[in-house]
Design a protein around this motif. Sequence first.
Motif, mmCIF file in Angstrom:
data_model
loop_
_atom_site.group_PDB
_atom_site.id
_atom_site.type_symbol
_atom_site.label_atom_id
_atom_site.label_comp_id
_atom_site.label_asym_id
_atom_site.label_seq_id
_atom_site.Cartn_x
_atom_site.Cartn_y
_atom_site.Cartn_z
ATOM 1 N N GLY A 1 19.229 -10.255 46.157
ATOM 2 C CA GLY A 1 18.169 -9.253 46.133
ATOM 3 C C GLY A 1 16.797 -9.845 46.329
ATOM 4 N N ALA A 2 15.783 -9.022 46.059
ATOM 5 C CA ALA A 2 14.390 -9.446 46.249
ATOM 6 C C ALA A 2 14.028 -10.581 45.298
ATOM 7 C CB ALA A 2 13.456 -8.266 46.044
ATOM 8 N N ASP A 3 14.645 -10.597 44.127
ATOM 9 C CA ASP A 3 14.399 -11.666 43.163
ATOM 10 C C ASP A 3 15.671 -11.901 42.369
ATOM 11 O OD1 ASP A 3 14.543 -9.595 41.267
ATOM 12 O OD2 ASP A 3 12.371 -9.322 41.256
ATOM 13 N N VAL A 4 15.611 -12.850 41.435
ATOM 14 C CA VAL A 4 16.821 -13.197 40.683
ATOM 15 C C VAL A 4 17.301 -12.048 39.816
ATOM 16 C CG1 VAL A 4 15.541 -14.242 38.746
ATOM 17 C CG2 VAL A 4 17.898 -14.954 39.228
ATOM 18 N N ASP A 5 16.382 -11.259 39.256
ATOM 19 C CA ASP A 5 16.786 -10.142 38.403
ATOM 20 C C ASP A 5 17.583 -9.107 39.193
ATOM 21 O OD1 ASP A 5 15.582 -11.293 36.230
ATOM 22 O OD2 ASP A 5 13.740 -10.099 36.358
ATOM 23 N N ALA A 6 17.101 -8.789 40.391
ATOM 24 C CA ALA A 6 17.811 -7.830 41.238
ATOM 25 C C ALA A 6 19.188 -8.368 41.631
ATOM 26 C CB ALA A 6 16.983 -7.517 42.482
ATOM 27 N N THR A 7 19.254 -9.671 41.892
ATOM 28 C CA THR A 7 20.530 -10.284 42.288
ATOM 29 C C THR A 7 21.519 -10.277 41.130
ATOM 30 O OG1 THR A 7 19.295 -11.725 43.785
ATOM 31 C CG2 THR A 7 21.568 -12.335 43.282
ATOM 32 N N ARG A 8 21.033 -10.648 39.959
ATOM 33 C CA ARG A 8 21.887 -10.646 38.772
ATOM 34 C C ARG A 8 22.372 -9.227 38.463
ATOM 35 N NH1 ARG A 8 18.681 -11.154 35.043
ATOM 36 N NH2 ARG A 8 17.724 -13.108 35.715
ATOM 37 N N ALA A 9 21.504 -8.251 38.672
ATOM 38 C CA ALA A 9 21.884 -6.852 38.452
ATOM 39 C C ALA A 9 22.976 -6.423 39.426
ATOM 40 C CB ALA A 9 20.666 -5.947 38.580
ATOM 41 N N ASN A 10 22.885 -6.878 40.689
ATOM 42 C CA ASN A 10 23.925 -6.553 41.671
ATOM 43 C C ASN A 10 25.282 -7.105 41.224
ATOM 44 O OD1 ASN A 10 22.102 -5.252 43.323
ATOM 45 N ND2 ASN A 10 21.817 -6.990 44.712
ATOM 46 N N LEU A 11 25.286 -8.316 40.689
ATOM 47 C CA LEU A 11 26.530 -8.904 40.211
ATOM 48 C C LEU A 11 27.098 -8.098 39.046
ATOM 49 C CD1 LEU A 11 28.654 -11.137 40.062
ATOM 50 C CD2 LEU A 11 27.033 -12.500 38.709
ATOM 51 N N ALA A 12 26.247 -7.707 38.119
ATOM 52 C CA ALA A 12 26.708 -6.910 36.976
ATOM 53 C C ALA A 12 27.296 -5.583 37.435
ATOM 54 C CB ALA A 12 25.558 -6.673 36.004
ATOM 55 N N LYS A 13 26.648 -4.956 38.407
ATOM 56 C CA LYS A 13 27.128 -3.661 38.884
ATOM 57 C C LYS A 13 28.495 -3.789 39.544
ATOM 58 C CE LYS A 13 22.457 -1.809 39.497
ATOM 59 N NZ LYS A 13 21.406 -1.452 40.500
ATOM 60 N N LEU A 14 28.712 -4.863 40.295
ATOM 61 C CA LEU A 14 30.023 -5.063 40.920
ATOM 62 C C LEU A 14 31.096 -5.278 39.858
ATOM 63 C CD1 LEU A 14 32.096 -5.566 43.092
ATOM 64 C CD2 LEU A 14 31.137 -7.854 43.432
ATOM 65 N N ILE A 15 30.785 -6.078 38.836
ATOM 66 C CA ILE A 15 31.759 -6.316 37.765
ATOM 67 C C ILE A 15 32.135 -5.007 37.080
ATOM 68 C CG2 ILE A 15 32.061 -7.395 35.491
ATOM 69 C CD1 ILE A 15 30.296 -9.709 36.547
ATOM 70 N N ASN A 16 31.154 -4.128 36.896
ATOM 71 C CA ASN A 16 31.401 -2.869 36.181
ATOM 72 C C ASN A 16 31.947 -1.767 37.074
ATOM 73 O OD1 ASN A 16 30.492 -3.914 33.705
ATOM 74 N ND2 ASN A 16 28.365 -3.468 34.230
ATOM 75 N N ALA A 17 31.862 -1.929 38.386
ATOM 76 C CA ALA A 17 32.426 -0.953 39.331
ATOM 77 C C ALA A 17 33.204 -1.720 40.394
ATOM 78 C CB ALA A 17 31.329 -0.099 39.956
ATOM 79 N N PRO A 18 34.282 -2.391 40.001
ATOM 80 C CA PRO A 18 34.935 -3.365 40.887
ATOM 81 C C PRO A 18 35.676 -2.765 42.069
ATOM 82 C CG PRO A 18 36.222 -3.062 38.889
ATOM 83 C CD PRO A 18 34.938 -2.322 38.684
ATOM 84 N N VAL B 1 26.862 -7.164 31.117
ATOM 85 C CA VAL B 1 25.543 -6.627 30.774
ATOM 86 C C VAL B 1 24.486 -7.597 31.287
ATOM 87 C CG1 VAL B 1 23.968 -5.981 28.920
ATOM 88 C CG2 VAL B 1 26.412 -5.433 28.732
ATOM 89 N N ASN B 2 23.554 -7.086 32.075
ATOM 90 C CA ASN B 2 22.474 -7.906 32.614
ATOM 91 C C ASN B 2 21.268 -7.839 31.686
ATOM 92 O OD1 ASN B 2 20.894 -9.412 34.460
ATOM 93 N ND2 ASN B 2 20.007 -7.502 35.248
ATOM 94 N N ASP B 3 20.608 -8.962 31.484
ATOM 95 C CA ASP B 3 19.425 -9.037 30.626
ATOM 96 C C ASP B 3 18.311 -9.736 31.398
ATOM 97 O OD1 ASP B 3 17.471 -9.572 28.735
ATOM 98 O OD2 ASP B 3 18.894 -10.079 27.143
ATOM 99 N N ASP B 4 17.381 -8.949 31.950
ATOM 100 C CA ASP B 4 16.292 -9.523 32.734
ATOM 101 C C ASP B 4 15.347 -10.346 31.864
ATOM 102 O OD1 ASP B 4 17.264 -8.392 35.018
ATOM 103 O OD2 ASP B 4 15.895 -6.679 35.018
ATOM 104 N N THR B 5 15.147 -9.929 30.621
ATOM 105 C CA THR B 5 14.219 -10.634 29.740
ATOM 106 C C THR B 5 14.705 -12.045 29.437
ATOM 107 O OG1 THR B 5 13.550 -8.537 28.717
ATOM 108 C CG2 THR B 5 13.047 -10.565 27.512
ATOM 109 N N ALA B 6 16.010 -12.172 29.161
ATOM 110 C CA ALA B 6 16.577 -13.477 28.816
ATOM 111 C C ALA B 6 17.126 -14.215 30.034
ATOM 112 C CB ALA B 6 17.688 -13.305 27.783
ATOM 113 N N ASP B 7 17.045 -13.597 31.210
ATOM 114 C CA ASP B 7 17.568 -14.206 32.444
ATOM 115 C C ASP B 7 19.031 -14.607 32.298
ATOM 116 O OD1 ASP B 7 15.285 -14.036 34.072
ATOM 117 O OD2 ASP B 7 14.418 -15.810 33.123
#
Length: 395
Positions: free
Chosen positions: A252-269, A294-300
């Motif tokens: 994604g545009a940054d690491v938070d967006a990328t990490r969120a994409n990974l979480a979404k795939l895990i939860n909607a496989p 679960v993605n946590d942007d604050t704690a990366d």
Amino acid sequence: MANNLSASFPEVRAGEMQREFFKKNIAKVICNFQTWLDGKSYGDTLNRVYSSMPVYPNAYTRGNSIPEVDLTDTKESLVINKQYAYRFYIDDFDNIQDKYSVAIEYWKKTGEYLSNQVDADVLAEAINAGSTVTWWTLSNSTVMSVLGNANQALAKKNIMSKDRYAVISPEFENQLVQYTAGRQTVLGDKIWQNGYAMTFMWYDFYTSNLLCGTAELAMATKPTANDTVTIAGVTFTFVSTIGTTPGNVLIGADVDATRANLAKLINAPATTTTTWVALSADDAKFFAARISAVNDDTADKLTVTAKWVGTLSVASSLTNQTDTWTATAQLQHNLFGVKGNPYLIMQRQPSVTEVEAQDKMWKYFKNAVLYGVKTFHDNAQAMVDVTIRSDGFTA
């Protein structure tokens, strides 16, 4: 000259199929187990209410009004919404000619696997326990400290019942057996029933390979194309162009967006979008039933929870070497508590239904379960999540 008699050598099949060693099921032994909702044979939700008010009374001055306190009722709900099923077909001609009772063999398997799924959901409730005891490295010399801390955690919640259970991993059992060798324990006729191992220090110990595992991926840097993370043997690949390979995750545009994409795939496989590609059919079923993130942007970080696994295996190949799975956060969750906690309601237990196939020569066999699991407020007080590091364990 040499004899050649192999044409007359028969091939012989054994009298029965090979054994399969199923994971032991414990849920009904430890839970408040019901087949109806509070005596009702219908409905899909059980509501239970707990009350709360100030713990400390008001000091009273003679002749003065007593201050009024606020009373609060809180409703919690157990929803019966977990439903899993199998269906398979056996042809009559196959049934006639097969050496084995093939229908019976496979419907036994479906019953075991469905029961395993129930156990996995129940044992994952360790995460909702009212108390947590964390022990980084378990050994036979620290077993008593762990048990003492679990007892203390229950006592702090005013739980004094001695009708206790502990669902432990084979790794925990190994250290417990080494500690109790030569010491007096209660075994009796229950040994190995439902995974029962022993009774010691007021606990009935049950060994299970269906415990919950968690792991934390520390990822504070946007990954590079073709970097990977692996969860329970399934590889996820970060890509700059989404492509069609199962497990692809768009950077994604940054690491938070990328990490969120990974979480979404895990939860909607089983779902493919513009930012991730669904897992293969078998992997998608596995993740849908057992793994969440679960993605946590604050704690990366990304926290992965896996049911059924006992030990969650993880790995990573990330360009930035500081981004990795945190060793001390790879945990195995052993469930300690008082029997009757948590709640398990099964409106349909594993049982096979036979249906004549209208256009084929015999039957479909179906097996299914319908149930709900909940750790209510009072259940949580009587449960302890005993976590131990699992990064050195073998899955």
